[in-house]
Motif scaffolding. Structure first.
Motif, PDB file in Angstrom:
ATOM      1  N   UNK A  71     -12.193  -3.484  -5.060  1.00  0.00           N
ATOM      2  CA  UNK A  71     -12.643  -2.215  -4.497  1.00  0.00           C
ATOM      3  C   UNK A  71     -11.548  -1.142  -4.395  1.00  0.00           C
ATOM      4  N   UNK A  72     -10.342  -1.472  -4.810  1.00  0.00           N
ATOM      5  CA  UNK A  72      -9.231  -0.516  -4.694  1.00  0.00           C
ATOM      6  C   UNK A  72      -8.642  -0.236  -6.073  1.00  0.00           C
ATOM      7  N   UNK A  73      -7.744   0.734  -6.150  1.00  0.00           N
ATOM      8  CA  UNK A  73      -7.023   1.006  -7.392  1.00  0.00           C
ATOM      9  C   UNK A  73      -5.538   1.149  -7.076  1.00  0.00           C
ATOM     10  N   UNK A  74      -4.709   0.824  -8.072  1.00  0.00           N
ATOM     11  CA  UNK A  74      -3.261   0.858  -7.870  1.00  0.00           C
ATOM     12  C   UNK A  74      -2.565   1.234  -9.167  1.00  0.00           C
ATOM     13  N   UNK A  75      -1.370   1.804  -9.030  1.00  0.00           N
ATOM     14  CA  UNK A  75      -0.528   2.165 -10.172  1.00  0.00           C
ATOM     15  C   UNK A  75       0.925   1.835  -9.835  1.00  0.00           C
ATOM     16  N   UNK A  76       1.542   0.914 -10.593  1.00  0.00           N
ATOM     17  CA  UNK A  76       2.958   0.609 -10.346  1.00  0.00           C
ATOM     18  C   UNK A  76       3.880   1.597 -11.045  1.00  0.00           C
ATOM     19  N   UNK A  77       5.103   1.691 -10.539  1.00  0.00           N
ATOM     20  CA  UNK A  77       6.119   2.539 -11.138  1.00  0.00           C
ATOM     21  C   UNK A  77       7.472   1.856 -10.968  1.00  0.00           C
ATOM     22  N   UNK A  78       8.143   1.510 -12.082  1.00  0.00           N
ATOM     23  CA  UNK A  78       9.497   0.950 -11.928  1.00  0.00           C
ATOM     24  C   UNK A  78      10.445   2.028 -11.417  1.00  0.00           C
ATOM     25  N   UNK A  79      11.434   1.618 -10.658  1.00  0.00           N
ATOM     26  CA  UNK A  79      12.373   2.602 -10.115  1.00  0.00           C
ATOM     27  C   UNK A  79      13.394   3.071 -11.143  1.00  0.00           C
ATOM     28  N   UNK A  94      12.926  -3.683  -9.143  1.00  0.00           N
ATOM     29  CA  UNK A  94      12.327  -2.902  -8.062  1.00  0.00           C
ATOM     30  C   UNK A  94      11.202  -2.017  -8.602  1.00  0.00           C
ATOM     31  N   UNK A  95      10.085  -2.031  -7.891  1.00  0.00           N
ATOM     32  CA  UNK A  95       8.914  -1.229  -8.231  1.00  0.00           C
ATOM     33  C   UNK A  95       8.417  -0.518  -6.987  1.00  0.00           C
ATOM     34  N   UNK A  96       7.713   0.577  -7.220  1.00  0.00           N
ATOM     35  CA  UNK A  96       6.899   1.210  -6.192  1.00  0.00           C
ATOM     36  C   UNK A  96       5.463   1.098  -6.671  1.00  0.00           C
ATOM     37  N   UNK A  97       4.542   0.897  -5.750  1.00  0.00           N
ATOM     38  CA  UNK A  97       3.122   0.805  -6.097  1.00  0.00           C
ATOM     39  C   UNK A  97       2.368   1.817  -5.246  1.00  0.00           C
ATOM     40  N   UNK A  98       1.592   2.661  -5.917  1.00  0.00           N
ATOM     41  CA  UNK A  98       0.780   3.661  -5.234  1.00  0.00           C
ATOM     42  C   UNK A  98      -0.667   3.183  -5.243  1.00  0.00           C
ATOM     43  N   UNK A  99      -1.238   3.045  -4.066  1.00  0.00           N
ATOM     44  CA  UNK A  99      -2.643   2.668  -3.933  1.00  0.00           C
ATOM     45  C   UNK A  99      -3.471   3.923  -3.706  1.00  0.00           C
ATOM     46  N   UNK A 100      -4.771   3.813  -3.926  1.00  0.00           N
ATOM     47  CA  UNK A 100      -5.664   4.954  -3.706  1.00  0.00           C
ATOM     48  C   UNK A 100      -5.663   5.335  -2.219  1.00  0.00           C
ATOM     49  N   UNK A 102      -6.532   5.715   1.420  1.00  0.00           N
ATOM     50  CA  UNK A 102      -7.298   4.892   2.341  1.00  0.00           C
ATOM     51  C   UNK A 102      -7.404   3.430   1.953  1.00  0.00           C
ATOM     52  N   UNK A 103      -6.809   3.020   0.857  1.00  0.00           N
ATOM     53  CA  UNK A 103      -6.916   1.622   0.395  1.00  0.00           C
ATOM     54  C   UNK A 103      -5.982   0.676   1.137  1.00  0.00           C
ATOM     55  N   UNK A 104      -4.882   1.179   1.656  1.00  0.00           N
ATOM     56  CA  UNK A 104      -3.905   0.308   2.328  1.00  0.00           C
ATOM     57  C   UNK A 104      -4.548  -0.416   3.507  1.00  0.00           C
ATOM     58  N   UNK A 105      -5.466   0.218   4.195  1.00  0.00           N
ATOM     59  CA  UNK A 105      -6.106  -0.400   5.366  1.00  0.00           C
ATOM     60  C   UNK A 105      -6.953  -1.612   4.971  1.00  0.00           C
ATOM     61  N   UNK A 106      -7.389  -1.703   3.724  1.00  0.00           N
ATOM     62  CA  UNK A 106      -8.211  -2.820   3.264  1.00  0.00           C
ATOM     63  C   UNK A 106      -7.380  -4.022   2.823  1.00  0.00           C
ATOM     64  N   UNK A 107      -6.088  -3.838   2.615  1.00  0.00           N
ATOM     65  CA  UNK A 107      -5.234  -4.877   2.045  1.00  0.00           C
ATOM     66  C   UNK A 107      -4.565  -5.695   3.141  1.00  0.00           C
ATOM     67  N   UNK A 131       6.070  -1.281   2.897  1.00  0.00           N
ATOM     68  CA  UNK A 131       6.279   0.159   2.893  1.00  0.00           C
ATOM     69  C   UNK A 131       5.334   0.877   3.834  1.00  0.00           C
ATOM     70  N   UNK A 132       4.910   2.068   3.432  1.00  0.00           N
ATOM     71  CA  UNK A 132       4.061   2.886   4.291  1.00  0.00           C
ATOM     72  C   UNK A 132       2.727   3.172   3.606  1.00  0.00           C
ATOM     73  N   UNK A 133       1.926   4.035   4.178  1.00  0.00           N
ATOM     74  CA  UNK A 133       0.598   4.330   3.630  1.00  0.00           C
ATOM     75  C   UNK A 133       0.648   5.102   2.321  1.00  0.00           C
ATOM     76  N   UNK A 134       1.727   5.758   2.028  1.00  0.00           N
ATOM     77  CA  UNK A 134       1.812   6.561   0.809  1.00  0.00           C
ATOM     78  C   UNK A 134       2.305   5.768  -0.389  1.00  0.00           C
ATOM     79  N   UNK A 135       3.276   4.891  -0.177  1.00  0.00           N
ATOM     80  CA  UNK A 135       3.903   4.184  -1.287  1.00  0.00           C
ATOM     81  C   UNK A 135       4.409   2.834  -0.801  1.00  0.00           C
ATOM     82  N   UNK A 136       4.126   1.797  -1.555  1.00  0.00           N
ATOM     83  CA  UNK A 136       4.603   0.453  -1.247  1.00  0.00           C
ATOM     84  C   UNK A 136       5.767   0.132  -2.178  1.00  0.00           C
ATOM     85  N   UNK A 137       6.740  -0.609  -1.683  1.00  0.00           N
ATOM     86  CA  UNK A 137       7.913  -0.996  -2.458  1.00  0.00           C
ATOM     87  C   UNK A 137       7.908  -2.507  -2.619  1.00  0.00           C
ATOM     88  N   UNK A 138       8.467  -2.992  -3.733  1.00  0.00           N
ATOM     89  CA  UNK A 138       8.509  -4.436  -3.968  1.00  0.00           C
ATOM     90  C   UNK A 138       9.712  -4.781  -4.840  1.00  0.00           C
TER      91      UNK A 138
END
Length: 178
Positions: A71-79, A94-100, A102-107, A131-138
C-alpha cells in the motif's frame, strides 16, 4: 703604530660595511618570509569557509525510480556513486529512502539489503531504516561478492504484520563476479 691602528680601523670599517649589506639582505628575506606567512594564514582562514559551503550544499546522485510496495511507495537514493565500503569486516553502503507522504505511519520496520532474493528481517540493526518522516537513512549490508543476479531489496513490515518487498538493479560499477 699609527699605521697599524689605521689598518685595523679600515678593516673594521670594511667588515662593518659588509655586515650592513648582509643585514640588509637578511631583512629583505625576513620581510619576504613574513609576507608569505601573512598570505598563507589568509588562505588557511578561507579553507573552513570552503568546507562549510560543501557541507551546506552536498551533491547527491539522482534518486532511483519510485516503486509500489504493497500500500506504500518508496524510492531509494545512494548518498554517493562510489562502490560499497568495508566496515567491521563486511561491505556497506549508505542510502536514503523517501516514502510517500503519510506512509511512514503505516510502517513498523523496513530493511534494505542486497542479494538474489529478499532477505528476512535481521536480528541486529544492520540494514534497518531510521530517520524522520521526510527521509529515512540506512547502512545497507552488501555481500562480499556482488553477483549478476543480485538486486537491492527493500523489505517493509506493516503494523498488521504483512511483509512487502521491492527490488532495484544494482549498478554495474558496484558488481564483482562470483
Amino acid at each position: 703604530m699609527k699605521a697599524d691602528s689605521m689598518n685595523t680601523d679600515s678593516m673594521n670599517a670594511v667588515h662593518m660595511n659588509t655586515g650592513d649589506i648582509n643585514t640588509g639582505t637578511m631583512k629583505k628575506r625576513k620581510f619576504h618570509w613574513q609576507r608569505l606567512c601573512y598570505y598563507l594564514s589568509g588562505l588557511l582562514l578561507l579553507l573552513p569557509c570552503w568546507y562549510l559551503w560543501q557541507a551546506l550544499h552536498p551533491q547527491f546522485p539522482a534518486e532511483w525510480p519510485e516503486q509500489r510496495i504493497g500500500p506504500i511507495s518508496a524510492a531509494p537514493m545512494p548518498l554517493d556513486e562510489a562502490a560499497p565500503y568495508a566496515h567491521d569486516g563486511a561491505l556497506q553502503k549508505d542510502f536514503s529512502v523517501r516514502f510517500c507522504a503519510g506512509c511512514i505511519a503505516q510502517i513498523r520496520q523496513a530493511y534494505l539489503s542486497v542479494g538474489p532474493v529478499a532477505a528476512a528481517l535481521p536480528d541486529n540493526a544492520d540494514g534497518i531504516l531510521h530517520g524522520n518522516n521526510l527521509l529515512q537513512h540506512v547502512h545497507a549490508p552488501f555481500p562480499l561478492q556482488i553477483g549478476a543476479d543480485d538486486q537491492l531489496w527493500l523489505t517493509v513490515q506493516l503494523w498488521n504484520g504483512e511483509l512487502h518487498h521491492a527490488a532495484w538493479p544494482v549498478p554495474q560499477g558496484w558488481r564483482h563476479t562470483r
